[in-house]
Design an enzyme around this catalytic site. Sequence first.
Site, PDB file in Angstrom:
ATOM      1  N   CYS A   1      11.843   2.559   5.773  1.00  0.00           N
ATOM      2  CA  CYS A   1      11.556   1.036   4.995  1.00  0.00           C
ATOM      3  C   CYS A   1      13.014   0.517   4.457  1.00  0.00           C
ATOM      4  O   CYS A   1      12.643  -0.998   4.433  1.00  0.00           O
ATOM      5  CB  CYS A   1      10.238   1.149   4.142  1.00  0.00           C
ATOM      6  SG  CYS A   1      11.483   2.401   2.617  1.00  0.00           S
TER       7      CYS A   1
ATOM      8  N   GLU B   1       4.213  -1.517  -2.224  1.00  0.00           N
ATOM      9  CA  GLU B   1       5.389  -1.434  -1.079  1.00  0.00           C
ATOM     10  C   GLU B   1       5.966  -1.259  -0.003  1.00  0.00           C
ATOM     11  O   GLU B   1       4.541  -1.036   0.794  1.00  0.00           O
ATOM     12  CB  GLU B   1       6.325  -0.129  -1.521  1.00  0.00           C
ATOM     13  CG  GLU B   1       6.499   1.020  -2.703  1.00  0.00           C
ATOM     14  CD  GLU B   1       7.641  -0.132  -3.300  1.00  0.00           C
ATOM     15  OE1 GLU B   1       8.448  -0.472  -3.208  1.00  0.00           O
ATOM     16  OE2 GLU B   1       8.083   0.476  -4.646  1.00  0.00           O
TER      17      GLU B   1
HETATM   18  P1  NAP Z   1      -0.156   0.636   7.243  1.00  0.00           P
HETATM   19  O1  NAP Z   1      -0.799   1.286   8.937  1.00  0.00           O
HETATM   20  O2  NAP Z   1      -0.095  -0.497   6.268  1.00  0.00           O
HETATM   21  O3  NAP Z   1      -1.298   2.190   6.432  1.00  0.00           O
HETATM   22  C1  NAP Z   1      -0.437   2.645   5.443  1.00  0.00           C
HETATM   23  C2  NAP Z   1      -1.706   3.107   4.970  1.00  0.00           C
HETATM   24  O4  NAP Z   1      -2.974   2.557   4.006  1.00  0.00           O
HETATM   25  C3  NAP Z   1      -1.979   4.453   5.958  1.00  0.00           C
HETATM   26  O5  NAP Z   1      -2.353   5.392   4.489  1.00  0.00           O
HETATM   27  C4  NAP Z   1      -3.599   4.237   6.279  1.00  0.00           C
HETATM   28  O6  NAP Z   1      -3.999   5.331   6.429  1.00  0.00           O
HETATM   29  C5  NAP Z   1      -4.389   3.048   4.879  1.00  0.00           C
HETATM   30  N1  NAP Z   1      -5.056   2.265   5.406  1.00  0.00           N
HETATM   31  C6  NAP Z   1      -4.522   1.438   6.952  1.00  0.00           C
HETATM   32  N2  NAP Z   1      -5.806   0.471   6.339  1.00  0.00           N
HETATM   33  C7  NAP Z   1      -6.041   0.821   5.393  1.00  0.00           C
HETATM   34  C8  NAP Z   1      -7.584  -0.197   4.604  1.00  0.00           C
HETATM   35  N3  NAP Z   1      -8.066  -1.196   5.083  1.00  0.00           N
HETATM   36  N4  NAP Z   1      -7.595   0.560   2.854  1.00  0.00           N
HETATM   37  C9  NAP Z   1      -6.897   1.274   2.752  1.00  0.00           C
HETATM   38  N5  NAP Z   1      -5.468   2.045   3.583  1.00  0.00           N
HETATM   39  C10 NAP Z   1      -5.993   1.803   4.769  1.00  0.00           C
HETATM   40  O7  NAP Z   1       0.937   1.209   7.422  1.00  0.00           O
HETATM   41  P2  NAP Z   1       2.367   1.788   8.511  1.00  0.00           P
HETATM   42  O8  NAP Z   1       1.769   1.681  10.344  1.00  0.00           O
HETATM   43  O9  NAP Z   1       1.771   3.091   8.267  1.00  0.00           O
HETATM   44  O10 NAP Z   1       3.807   2.273   7.960  1.00  0.00           O
HETATM   45  C11 NAP Z   1       3.961   1.332   8.031  1.00  0.00           C
HETATM   46  C12 NAP Z   1       4.649   0.243   7.813  1.00  0.00           C
HETATM   47  O11 NAP Z   1       4.671   0.288   6.427  1.00  0.00           O
HETATM   48  C13 NAP Z   1       5.899  -0.573   7.725  1.00  0.00           C
HETATM   49  O12 NAP Z   1       6.241  -1.951   7.754  1.00  0.00           O
HETATM   50  C14 NAP Z   1       7.114  -0.650   6.900  1.00  0.00           C
HETATM   51  O13 NAP Z   1       8.045  -1.016   6.187  1.00  0.00           O
HETATM   52  C15 NAP Z   1       5.990   0.024   5.536  1.00  0.00           C
HETATM   53  N6  NAP Z   1       6.950   1.200   4.411  1.00  0.00           N
HETATM   54  C16 NAP Z   1       7.126   0.532   3.328  1.00  0.00           C
HETATM   55  C17 NAP Z   1       7.501   1.191   2.293  1.00  0.00           C
HETATM   56  C18 NAP Z   1       8.905   1.127   0.907  1.00  0.00           C
HETATM   57  O14 NAP Z   1       8.721   1.781  -0.135  1.00  0.00           O
HETATM   58  N7  NAP Z   1       8.593  -0.630   1.054  1.00  0.00           N
HETATM   59  C19 NAP Z   1       7.951   2.833   3.265  1.00  0.00           C
HETATM   60  C20 NAP Z   1       7.593   3.220   3.861  1.00  0.00           C
HETATM   61  C21 NAP Z   1       6.971   2.023   5.066  1.00  0.00           C
HETATM   62  P3  NAP Z   1      -4.458   5.666   8.310  1.00  0.00           P
HETATM   63  O15 NAP Z   1      -2.779   6.066   8.437  1.00  0.00           O
HETATM   64  O16 NAP Z   1      -5.925   6.648   8.481  1.00  0.00           O
HETATM   65  O17 NAP Z   1      -4.197   4.060   8.975  1.00  0.00           O
END
Ligand code: NAP
Length: 522
Positions: free
Chosen positions: A295, A256
Amino acid sequence: MNTLQNYLSGRWQAGGGEGTALLDPVLGTQIARVSSAGLDLADGFAFARETGGAALRALTYRERAGLLASIGKVLQANRDAYYDIATANSGTTRKDSGVDIDGAIFTLGQYARWGDALGDVRALADGTPARMSKEPVFQSQHILVPTRGVALFINAFNFPAWGLWEKAAPALLSGVPVIVKPATATAWLTQRMVQDVVEAGILPAGALSVVCGSSQGLMDALKPFDVVSFTGSADTAAIIRSHPAVARLSVRANIEADSLNSALLLPDAAPGTPAFDLLVAEVAREMTVKSGQKCTAIRRILVPAAHYDAVAQAIAAKLARTTVGNPRNESVRMGSLVSREQLDNVKAGLAELRRQTDVLHDGAAAPLVDADPAIAACIGPVLLGTRSPRTADRVHEIEVFGPVATLMPYDDLDDAYGLIRRGEGSLVASVYSADAAGIADAALALADSHGRVHAISPDVASVQTGHGNVMPMSLHGGPGRAGGGEELGGLRALGFYHRRSAVQAEAAVIEALAAASTPFGR
Ligand code: NAP
């Protein structure tokens, strides 16, 4: 300083080293620390897979549904503490925290009810028997059984409560143990909920684990029958997809990611009509709920060219009433973003979009209530607009994860659909009109590029569930840029946690299978 413990291998464990501080995004103060350094992930995953999985699979759907109902009661009993944590760690108003916390409890309750109706069986029948030859004696029946692995959830920062339980409810109901890794910035609420459920002794050992802090090593711990469900940015999604666990071991991955969701005003909804007012109200709400950190939030607003100015003025007038600042102050309607880092990201995205748009309402410079602009991650809503949506390419590419949306005019509906599709796949589009046939046409035109089409017409104005609210009855996910994932959608969600197998056998065997399973009612 409260260092949040990890729960893995059936016991509470502290990570090593300094870890990472969690901050109050309004006050800037440290509220807890997290660390996953030094955890034996391979042992924790094996314990969940073997001990937790075996215990869950020994139960029937109805028994597991009972566990979900018990979890819901525990969360309900501790609800006040969750609201306090959300205020401190997410900077959300009480109303906005409710979207996450009460949304989680509601979703658990729904799966508890649906699961109860699946009865006391341990398998699901998919479809009806099909004859394999002229004689009816040899038949094929597809069955669904829980996968013998773990479900790893890597979650985003914006829904620490709902993001866990909307996934865990179908996973646990399916008989699959859960390991959740919350986003670091807001890990506290997820961790506290897991702690409450563990302490209540509801689930069998190994059924629910939490790892807070760095994600390092989590993907490496996956085995072929495990599944991973990721919510977050497209960049991290690309890392997950290309990890050997997914690329080589065929670990099933649900993604997602980000999404440029649209609101579409149909031609009949002129200024002064109820449908026009409904769009205005919904856009203003979507831009400001959780400071636009959903999102599913509306990012692009498409209106007939003749109504562009009227829509701009009406939305701006509503946004002007939004008070922004410390959610502890009762006059505040919109709290903060989740961190200063996110504030910087929002400002950078805004600057990029402003190169191709006009500012129709600028709440970014408005004074904050009870919050220091040098410390708090607060920003007021900003409505942008472009009269050239075909050439302003950035508005179809950049997701500003905050209270920001862009208004754009369309010439005719084909033009509107073309512009909406430039989002390259989104979670949801909403349509505003009093014309049922027109809405149905729009739904058919938008369905291939959206996981959900939400129609708001005057007849459902008081009961519609909201453009951005993800209800467990409906699919959540979207094609293309939105990640290509599918969550929820009632019992459809169980499909991700089950394996489908075709059993080819004589009619007596097929009958025995029918007795041991429940038809997978979609
Ligand atoms: P993110 O930086 O990609 O982080 C998401 C998760 O991935 C966090 O738990 C993060 O941990 C983890 N992570 C980071 N690097 C990783 C790696 N190399 N391997 C495995 N896991 C890793 O995203 P975000 O900034 O938290 O979230 C915002 C984005 O999420 C927005 O673009 C939004 O649109 C999207 N979103 C989508 C939905 C949906 O249902 N489609 C829902 C909510 C949000 P850490 O926090 O420890 O870095």
